[in-house]
Design a protein around this motif. Structure first.
Motif, PDB file in Angstrom:
ATOM      1  N   ALA A 239      -6.164 -13.521  19.390  1.00  0.00           N
ATOM      2  CA  ALA A 239      -6.962 -14.812  20.594  1.00  0.00           C
ATOM      3  C   ALA A 239      -7.303 -13.696  21.511  1.00  0.00           C
ATOM      4  O   ALA A 239      -8.350 -14.279  22.194  1.00  0.00           O
ATOM      5  CB  ALA A 239      -5.380 -14.792  20.754  1.00  0.00           C
ATOM      6  N   MET A 240      -6.973 -12.182  21.812  1.00  0.00           N
ATOM      7  CA  MET A 240      -7.300 -11.382  22.967  1.00  0.00           C
ATOM      8  C   MET A 240      -9.056 -11.305  23.238  1.00  0.00           C
ATOM      9  O   MET A 240      -9.584 -11.739  23.645  1.00  0.00           O
ATOM     10  CB  MET A 240      -6.977 -10.534  23.520  1.00  0.00           C
ATOM     11  N   LYS A 241      -9.269 -11.290  21.690  1.00  0.00           N
ATOM     12  CA  LYS A 241     -10.733 -10.717  21.376  1.00  0.00           C
ATOM     13  C   LYS A 241     -11.333 -12.455  21.579  1.00  0.00           C
ATOM     14  O   LYS A 241     -12.551 -11.526  22.317  1.00  0.00           O
ATOM     15  CB  LYS A 241     -11.078 -10.793  20.148  1.00  0.00           C
ATOM     16  N   LEU A 242     -11.626 -13.690  20.948  1.00  0.00           N
ATOM     17  CA  LEU A 242     -11.977 -14.696  21.633  1.00  0.00           C
ATOM     18  C   LEU A 242     -12.472 -15.007  23.437  1.00  0.00           C
ATOM     19  O   LEU A 242     -12.948 -15.343  23.668  1.00  0.00           O
ATOM     20  CB  LEU A 242     -11.113 -15.918  20.371  1.00  0.00           C
ATOM     21  N   TRP A 243     -10.644 -14.300  23.531  1.00  0.00           N
ATOM     22  CA  TRP A 243     -10.397 -14.703  25.001  1.00  0.00           C
ATOM     23  C   TRP A 243     -12.137 -14.306  25.543  1.00  0.00           C
ATOM     24  O   TRP A 243     -12.505 -14.835  26.727  1.00  0.00           O
ATOM     25  CB  TRP A 243      -9.514 -14.582  25.307  1.00  0.00           C
ATOM     26  N   THR A 244     -11.545 -12.868  25.212  1.00  0.00           N
ATOM     27  CA  THR A 244     -12.581 -12.007  26.300  1.00  0.00           C
ATOM     28  C   THR A 244     -13.590 -12.441  25.873  1.00  0.00           C
ATOM     29  O   THR A 244     -14.818 -11.753  26.475  1.00  0.00           O
ATOM     30  CB  THR A 244     -12.571 -10.189  26.313  1.00  0.00           C
ATOM     31  N   VAL A 245     -14.498 -12.918  24.485  1.00  0.00           N
ATOM     32  CA  VAL A 245     -15.743 -12.720  24.490  1.00  0.00           C
ATOM     33  C   VAL A 245     -16.123 -14.263  25.420  1.00  0.00           C
ATOM     34  O   VAL A 245     -17.581 -14.591  25.714  1.00  0.00           O
ATOM     35  CB  VAL A 245     -15.984 -13.400  22.551  1.00  0.00           C
ATOM     36  N   GLN A 246     -15.517 -15.150  24.969  1.00  0.00           N
ATOM     37  CA  GLN A 246     -15.545 -16.370  26.649  1.00  0.00           C
ATOM     38  C   GLN A 246     -15.055 -15.946  27.755  1.00  0.00           C
ATOM     39  O   GLN A 246     -16.099 -16.726  28.542  1.00  0.00           O
ATOM     40  CB  GLN A 246     -15.159 -17.384  26.436  1.00  0.00           C
ATOM     41  N   ASP A 247     -15.432 -14.881  28.493  1.00  0.00           N
ATOM     42  CA  ASP A 247     -15.063 -14.677  29.548  1.00  0.00           C
ATOM     43  C   ASP A 247     -15.348 -13.154  29.571  1.00  0.00           C
ATOM     44  O   ASP A 247     -14.487 -12.577  29.846  1.00  0.00           O
ATOM     45  CB  ASP A 247     -13.598 -14.541  30.054  1.00  0.00           C
ATOM     46  N   THR A 248     -16.329 -12.893  30.420  1.00  0.00           N
ATOM     47  CA  THR A 248     -17.005 -11.994  30.131  1.00  0.00           C
ATOM     48  C   THR A 248     -16.070 -10.764  30.996  1.00  0.00           C
ATOM     49  O   THR A 248     -16.491  -9.753  30.840  1.00  0.00           O
ATOM     50  CB  THR A 248     -18.528 -11.303  30.564  1.00  0.00           C
ATOM     51  N   VAL A 249     -15.983 -10.663  32.291  1.00  0.00           N
ATOM     52  CA  VAL A 249     -15.144 -10.651  33.864  1.00  0.00           C
ATOM     53  C   VAL A 249     -13.849 -10.512  32.874  1.00  0.00           C
ATOM     54  O   VAL A 249     -13.601  -9.549  33.194  1.00  0.00           O
ATOM     55  CB  VAL A 249     -15.363 -11.054  34.604  1.00  0.00           C
ATOM     56  N   ALA A 250     -13.707 -10.976  32.525  1.00  0.00           N
ATOM     57  CA  ALA A 250     -12.700 -10.828  31.737  1.00  0.00           C
ATOM     58  C   ALA A 250     -12.129  -9.063  30.765  1.00  0.00           C
ATOM     59  O   ALA A 250     -11.503  -8.495  31.108  1.00  0.00           O
ATOM     60  CB  ALA A 250     -11.686 -12.366  30.697  1.00  0.00           C
ATOM     61  N   ASN A 251     -13.558  -9.754  29.825  1.00  0.00           N
ATOM     62  CA  ASN A 251     -13.959  -8.623  29.243  1.00  0.00           C
ATOM     63  C   ASN A 251     -14.214  -6.699  29.511  1.00  0.00           C
ATOM     64  O   ASN A 251     -13.279  -5.964  29.444  1.00  0.00           O
ATOM     65  CB  ASN A 251     -14.702  -8.690  28.359  1.00  0.00           C
TER      66      ASN A 251
ATOM     67  N   GLN B 295      -8.430 -17.047  38.020  1.00  0.00           N
ATOM     68  CA  GLN B 295      -7.236 -17.815  38.126  1.00  0.00           C
ATOM     69  C   GLN B 295      -7.424 -18.617  37.041  1.00  0.00           C
ATOM     70  O   GLN B 295      -6.353 -18.791  36.269  1.00  0.00           O
ATOM     71  CB  GLN B 295      -6.443 -18.926  39.236  1.00  0.00           C
ATOM     72  N   ALA B 296      -8.748 -19.311  36.937  1.00  0.00           N
ATOM     73  CA  ALA B 296      -8.882 -20.681  36.073  1.00  0.00           C
ATOM     74  C   ALA B 296      -8.972 -19.575  34.484  1.00  0.00           C
ATOM     75  O   ALA B 296      -7.774 -19.985  33.278  1.00  0.00           O
ATOM     76  CB  ALA B 296     -10.248 -20.821  35.801  1.00  0.00           C
ATOM     77  N   SER B 297      -9.244 -18.574  34.650  1.00  0.00           N
ATOM     78  CA  SER B 297      -9.279 -17.740  33.230  1.00  0.00           C
ATOM     79  C   SER B 297      -8.281 -17.431  33.164  1.00  0.00           C
ATOM     80  O   SER B 297      -7.666 -17.378  31.483  1.00  0.00           O
ATOM     81  CB  SER B 297     -10.611 -16.570  32.962  1.00  0.00           C
ATOM     82  N   VAL B 298      -7.030 -16.981  34.098  1.00  0.00           N
ATOM     83  CA  VAL B 298      -5.866 -16.229  33.455  1.00  0.00           C
ATOM     84  C   VAL B 298      -5.014 -17.802  33.079  1.00  0.00           C
ATOM     85  O   VAL B 298      -4.111 -17.696  32.170  1.00  0.00           O
ATOM     86  CB  VAL B 298      -5.177 -15.878  34.696  1.00  0.00           C
ATOM     87  N   ASP B 299      -5.297 -18.424  34.150  1.00  0.00           N
ATOM     88  CA  ASP B 299      -4.023 -19.838  33.327  1.00  0.00           C
ATOM     89  C   ASP B 299      -5.130 -20.399  31.730  1.00  0.00           C
ATOM     90  O   ASP B 299      -3.571 -20.507  30.517  1.00  0.00           O
ATOM     91  CB  ASP B 299      -4.983 -20.784  33.923  1.00  0.00           C
ATOM     92  N   GLU B 300      -6.068 -20.154  31.333  1.00  0.00           N
ATOM     93  CA  GLU B 300      -6.560 -20.019  30.305  1.00  0.00           C
ATOM     94  C   GLU B 300      -5.361 -19.260  29.458  1.00  0.00           C
ATOM     95  O   GLU B 300      -5.091 -19.949  28.277  1.00  0.00           O
ATOM     96  CB  GLU B 300      -8.055 -19.942  29.922  1.00  0.00           C
ATOM     97  N   LEU B 301      -6.032 -17.896  29.724  1.00  0.00           N
ATOM     98  CA  LEU B 301      -5.237 -16.914  28.577  1.00  0.00           C
ATOM     99  C   LEU B 301      -3.281 -17.588  28.674  1.00  0.00           C
ATOM    100  O   LEU B 301      -2.854 -17.392  27.658  1.00  0.00           O
ATOM    101  CB  LEU B 301      -5.159 -15.741  29.458  1.00  0.00           C
TER     102      LEU B 301
END
Length: 129
Positions: free
Chosen positions: A76-88, A44-50
């Motif tokens: 922006a999505m690439k940066l988000w997924t680089v920071q969160d491997t689970v999201a990637n 949820q923290a990652s989704v909130d960040e997105l």
């Protein structure tokens, strides 16, 4: 008098062979197919960040126009997924997950982002994933 020892030996050999062959069936103990992959769960923290990223960039993306904004969105999505491997991993497994989590968490921001990017779903704006 005849000895029965050879008969018992033959019976034992046949019994051992029969028991040995029972292990050759489908239940060999080895998997023949790999287990099906499961979809990773984005925190949820990652989704909130997105949602924060999308909300913070809407004005910039609006000024850029839809074509350039879609490229910026992908960045922006690439940066988000680089920071969160689970999201990637989740995005690699199912590209629709970005629509699912944003629709659940920040539907207004998602709708505004779709309008700015001029796309029906966020999935369609994901270039290079």
């Amino acid at each position: 008098m005849r000895s029965t020892a050879p008969r018992y030996g033959l019976v034992l050999v046949l019994a051992a062979a029969a028991l040995g062959l029972t292990g050759c069936g489908k239940e060999s103990g080895y998997e023949t197919e790999p287990p099906a992959p499961t979809e990773p769960t984005i925190s949820q923290a990652s989704v909130d960040e997105l949602c924060g990223i999308l909300g913070g960039q809407r004005g910039t993306w609006r000024a850029l126009g839809p074509e350039v904004a879609r490229v910026a969105f992908t960045g922006a999505m690439k940066l988000w997924t680089v920071q969160d491997t689970v999201a990637n991993a989740a995005l690699s497994y199912n590209r629709d997950v970005v629509d699912t989590v944003t629709d659940r968490t920040c539907p207004v921001i998602r709708a505004d982002t779709l309008a700015v990017l001029a796309v029906p779903t966020l999935r369609t704006a994901l270039g290079g994933f």
